[in-house]
Design a protein around this motif. Structure first.
Motif, PDB file in Angstrom:
ATOM      1  N   GLY A 170       0.811  -1.208   0.000  1.00 44.86           N
ATOM      2  CA  GLY A 170       0.000   0.000   0.000  1.00 44.86           C
ATOM      3  C   GLY A 170       0.848   1.263   0.000  1.00 44.86           C
ATOM      4  N   THR A 171       1.922   1.260   0.782  1.00 47.64           N
ATOM      5  CA  THR A 171       2.813   2.420   0.831  1.00 47.64           C
ATOM      6  C   THR A 171       3.512   2.622  -0.501  1.00 47.64           C
ATOM      7  OG1 THR A 171       3.180   2.097   3.197  1.00 47.64           O
ATOM      8  CG2 THR A 171       4.813   3.425   2.016  1.00 47.64           C
ATOM      9  N   ILE A 172       4.005   1.542  -1.094  1.00 45.40           N
ATOM     10  CA  ILE A 172       4.678   1.636  -2.392  1.00 45.40           C
ATOM     11  C   ILE A 172       3.704   2.154  -3.441  1.00 45.40           C
ATOM     12  CG2 ILE A 172       5.819   0.324  -4.227  1.00 45.40           C
ATOM     13  CD1 ILE A 172       7.509   0.668  -1.662  1.00 45.40           C
ATOM     14  N   SER A 173       2.492   1.621  -3.464  1.00 44.70           N
ATOM     15  CA  SER A 173       1.484   2.047  -4.430  1.00 44.70           C
ATOM     16  C   SER A 173       1.135   3.521  -4.244  1.00 44.70           C
ATOM     17  CB  SER A 173       0.231   1.187  -4.279  1.00 44.70           C
ATOM     18  OG  SER A 173      -0.755   1.596  -5.180  1.00 44.70           O
ATOM     19  N   LYS A 174       0.976   3.946  -2.998  1.00 44.55           N
ATOM     20  CA  LYS A 174       0.631   5.335  -2.693  1.00 44.55           C
ATOM     21  C   LYS A 174       1.688   6.302  -3.220  1.00 44.55           C
ATOM     22  CE  LYS A 174       0.743   8.016   1.458  1.00 44.55           C
ATOM     23  NZ  LYS A 174       0.617   8.000   2.911  1.00 44.55           N
ATOM     24  N   TYR A 175       2.958   6.000  -2.960  1.00 40.90           N
ATOM     25  CA  TYR A 175       4.014   6.914  -3.388  1.00 40.90           C
ATOM     26  C   TYR A 175       4.300   6.802  -4.884  1.00 40.90           C
ATOM     27  CZ  TYR A 175       4.630   8.476   1.307  1.00 40.90           C
ATOM     28  OH  TYR A 175       4.404   9.051   2.526  1.00 40.90           O
ATOM     29  N   PHE A 176       4.079   5.639  -5.472  1.00 41.05           N
ATOM     30  CA  PHE A 176       4.196   5.521  -6.922  1.00 41.05           C
ATOM     31  C   PHE A 176       3.184   6.442  -7.601  1.00 41.05           C
ATOM     32  CE2 PHE A 176       2.764   3.734 -10.932  1.00 41.05           C
ATOM     33  CZ  PHE A 176       3.961   3.685 -11.633  1.00 41.05           C
ATOM     34  N   LYS A 177       1.955   6.436  -7.104  1.00 43.45           N
ATOM     35  CA  LYS A 177       0.919   7.304  -7.666  1.00 43.45           C
ATOM     36  C   LYS A 177       1.275   8.777  -7.494  1.00 43.45           C
ATOM     37  CE  LYS A 177      -2.864   4.043  -7.181  1.00 43.45           C
ATOM     38  NZ  LYS A 177      -4.099   3.710  -6.469  1.00 43.45           N
ATOM     39  N   LYS A 178       1.845   9.124  -6.325  1.00 46.97           N
ATOM     40  CA  LYS A 178       2.247  10.520  -6.109  1.00 46.97           C
ATOM     41  C   LYS A 178       3.303  10.950  -7.126  1.00 46.97           C
ATOM     42  CE  LYS A 178       1.215  11.271  -1.267  1.00 46.97           C
ATOM     43  NZ  LYS A 178       1.669  11.966  -0.070  1.00 46.97           N
ATOM     44  N   ILE A 179       4.283  10.085  -7.369  1.00 45.51           N
ATOM     45  CA  ILE A 179       5.339  10.401  -8.341  1.00 45.51           C
ATOM     46  C   ILE A 179       4.742  10.471  -9.746  1.00 45.51           C
ATOM     47  CG2 ILE A 179       7.454   9.528  -9.415  1.00 45.51           C
ATOM     48  CD1 ILE A 179       7.880  10.702  -6.648  1.00 45.51           C
ATOM     49  N   LEU A 180       3.872   9.533 -10.070  1.00 50.46           N
ATOM     50  CA  LEU A 180       3.238   9.528 -11.382  1.00 50.46           C
ATOM     51  C   LEU A 180       2.468  10.823 -11.618  1.00 50.46           C
ATOM     52  CD1 LEU A 180       2.554   7.965 -13.972  1.00 50.46           C
ATOM     53  CD2 LEU A 180       0.583   7.034 -12.751  1.00 50.46           C
ATOM     54  N   PHE A 181       1.660  11.230 -10.649  1.00 46.50           N
ATOM     55  CA  PHE A 181       0.897  12.467 -10.805  1.00 46.50           C
ATOM     56  C   PHE A 181       1.805  13.689 -10.828  1.00 46.50           C
ATOM     57  CE2 PHE A 181      -2.766   9.906  -9.059  1.00 46.50           C
ATOM     58  CZ  PHE A 181      -3.417   9.842 -10.272  1.00 46.50           C
ATOM     59  N   ALA A 182       2.941  13.634 -10.130  1.00 48.26           N
ATOM     60  CA  ALA A 182       3.892  14.752 -10.178  1.00 48.26           C
ATOM     61  C   ALA A 182       4.447  14.907 -11.588  1.00 48.26           C
ATOM     62  CB  ALA A 182       5.021  14.526  -9.179  1.00 48.26           C
ATOM     63  N   PHE A 183       4.793  13.797 -12.221  1.00 45.63           N
ATOM     64  CA  PHE A 183       5.311  13.863 -13.592  1.00 45.63           C
ATOM     65  C   PHE A 183       4.247  14.301 -14.588  1.00 45.63           C
ATOM     66  CE2 PHE A 183       8.894  11.315 -12.079  1.00 45.63           C
ATOM     67  CZ  PHE A 183       9.927  12.014 -12.678  1.00 45.63           C
ATOM     68  N   LEU A 184       2.992  14.053 -14.267  1.00 45.68           N
ATOM     69  CA  LEU A 184       1.913  14.462 -15.152  1.00 45.68           C
ATOM     70  C   LEU A 184       1.426  15.884 -14.880  1.00 45.68           C
ATOM     71  CD1 LEU A 184      -0.183  11.175 -15.241  1.00 45.68           C
ATOM     72  CD2 LEU A 184       1.318  12.090 -17.009  1.00 45.68           C
ATOM     73  N   SER A 185       1.960  16.512 -13.840  1.00 46.03           N
ATOM     74  CA  SER A 185       1.531  17.874 -13.524  1.00 46.03           C
ATOM     75  C   SER A 185       1.927  18.826 -14.645  1.00 46.03           C
ATOM     76  CB  SER A 185       2.134  18.334 -12.202  1.00 46.03           C
ATOM     77  OG  SER A 185       3.517  18.575 -12.359  1.00 46.03           O
ATOM     78  N   ARG A 186       1.203  19.901 -14.763  1.00 43.16           N
ATOM     79  CA  ARG A 186       1.430  20.864 -15.837  1.00 43.16           C
ATOM     80  C   ARG A 186       2.849  21.443 -15.787  1.00 43.16           C
ATOM     81  NH1 ARG A 186      -2.231  22.947 -19.023  1.00 43.16           N
ATOM     82  NH2 ARG A 186      -3.926  22.391 -17.628  1.00 43.16           N
ATOM     83  N   ASP A 187       3.376  21.707 -14.590  1.00 36.80           N
ATOM     84  CA  ASP A 187       4.709  22.303 -14.464  1.00 36.80           C
ATOM     85  C   ASP A 187       5.794  21.411 -15.063  1.00 36.80           C
ATOM     86  OD1 ASP A 187       3.570  24.436 -13.141  1.00 36.80           O
ATOM     87  OD2 ASP A 187       3.958  23.593 -11.146  1.00 36.80           O
ATOM     88  N   ILE A 188       5.804  20.154 -14.682  1.00 34.74           N
ATOM     89  CA  ILE A 188       6.845  19.238 -15.171  1.00 34.74           C
ATOM     90  C   ILE A 188       6.562  18.830 -16.607  1.00 34.74           C
ATOM     91  CG2 ILE A 188       7.841  16.935 -14.875  1.00 34.74           C
ATOM     92  CD1 ILE A 188       7.629  17.369 -11.877  1.00 34.74           C
ATOM     93  N   TYR A 189       5.311  18.503 -16.911  1.00 37.30           N
ATOM     94  CA  TYR A 189       4.970  18.030 -18.248  1.00 37.30           C
ATOM     95  C   TYR A 189       5.283  19.085 -19.302  1.00 37.30           C
ATOM     96  CZ  TYR A 189       2.392  15.618 -21.912  1.00 37.30           C
ATOM     97  OH  TYR A 189       2.055  14.977 -23.060  1.00 37.30           O
ATOM     98  N   SER A 190       4.879  20.309 -19.065  1.00 35.81           N
ATOM     99  CA  SER A 190       5.103  21.353 -20.066  1.00 35.81           C
ATOM    100  C   SER A 190       6.571  21.727 -20.209  1.00 35.81           C
ATOM    101  CB  SER A 190       4.278  22.593 -19.723  1.00 35.81           C
ATOM    102  OG  SER A 190       4.693  23.125 -18.488  1.00 35.81           O
ATOM    103  N   LYS A 191       7.353  21.507 -19.165  1.00 39.66           N
ATOM    104  CA  LYS A 191       8.776  21.866 -19.222  1.00 39.66           C
ATOM    105  C   LYS A 191       9.629  20.780 -19.866  1.00 39.66           C
ATOM    106  CE  LYS A 191      12.574  23.530 -16.363  1.00 39.66           C
ATOM    107  NZ  LYS A 191      12.964  23.943 -15.021  1.00 39.66           N
ATOM    108  N   TYR A 192       9.328  19.515 -19.591  1.00 41.58           N
ATOM    109  CA  TYR A 192      10.222  18.433 -19.998  1.00 41.58           C
ATOM    110  C   TYR A 192       9.707  17.539 -21.121  1.00 41.58           C
ATOM    111  CZ  TYR A 192      12.814  19.719 -15.876  1.00 41.58           C
ATOM    112  OH  TYR A 192      13.529  20.420 -14.948  1.00 41.58           O
ATOM    113  N   VAL A 193       8.410  17.477 -21.337  1.00 46.27           N
ATOM    114  CA  VAL A 193       7.876  16.587 -22.362  1.00 46.27           C
ATOM    115  C   VAL A 193       7.740  17.360 -23.661  1.00 46.27           C
ATOM    116  CG1 VAL A 193       5.922  15.152 -23.056  1.00 46.27           C
ATOM    117  CG2 VAL A 193       6.667  15.187 -20.671  1.00 46.27           C
TER     118      VAL A 193
END
Length: 87
Positions: A18-41
């Motif tokens: 559960g902890t691994i899944s929770k933090y994986f989702k947090k990292i996934l959503f961080a990479f999908l955020s507008r700030d990171i996505y628009s800068k790096y993708v």
């Protein structure tokens, strides 16, 4: 730990699934955020040539001819297990 199941990652870091899944989702959503996505993708242009790794390999061409590359424009090999292929 790339490519390992949640269970294996949890075992490696001595955390619950559960902890691994929770933090994986947090990292996934961080990479999908507008700030990171628009800068790096950066998507490839529609007239960009097909990478030779795809063109020269019958396993990839023509199946990936119209596929957009990964974040840096490379093809990432993926081989699911025989049990997961139908999914």
């Amino acid at each position: 730990v790339t490519g390992l199941s949640i269970r294996h990652v949890g075992e490696r870091f001595q955390r619950s699934n559960g902890t691994i899944s929770k933090y994986f989702k947090k990292i996934l959503f961080a990479f999908l955020s507008r700030d990171i996505y628009s800068k790096y993708v950066r998507l490839l242009c529609s007239d960009a040539p097909i990478h030779p790794t795809i063109c020269d390999n019958p396993k990839f061409f023509p199946f990936f001819a119209d596929a957009v590359g990964a974040i840096d424009g490379t093809h990432i090999a993926c081989a699911p297990s025989s049990e997961e292929r139908d999914a």
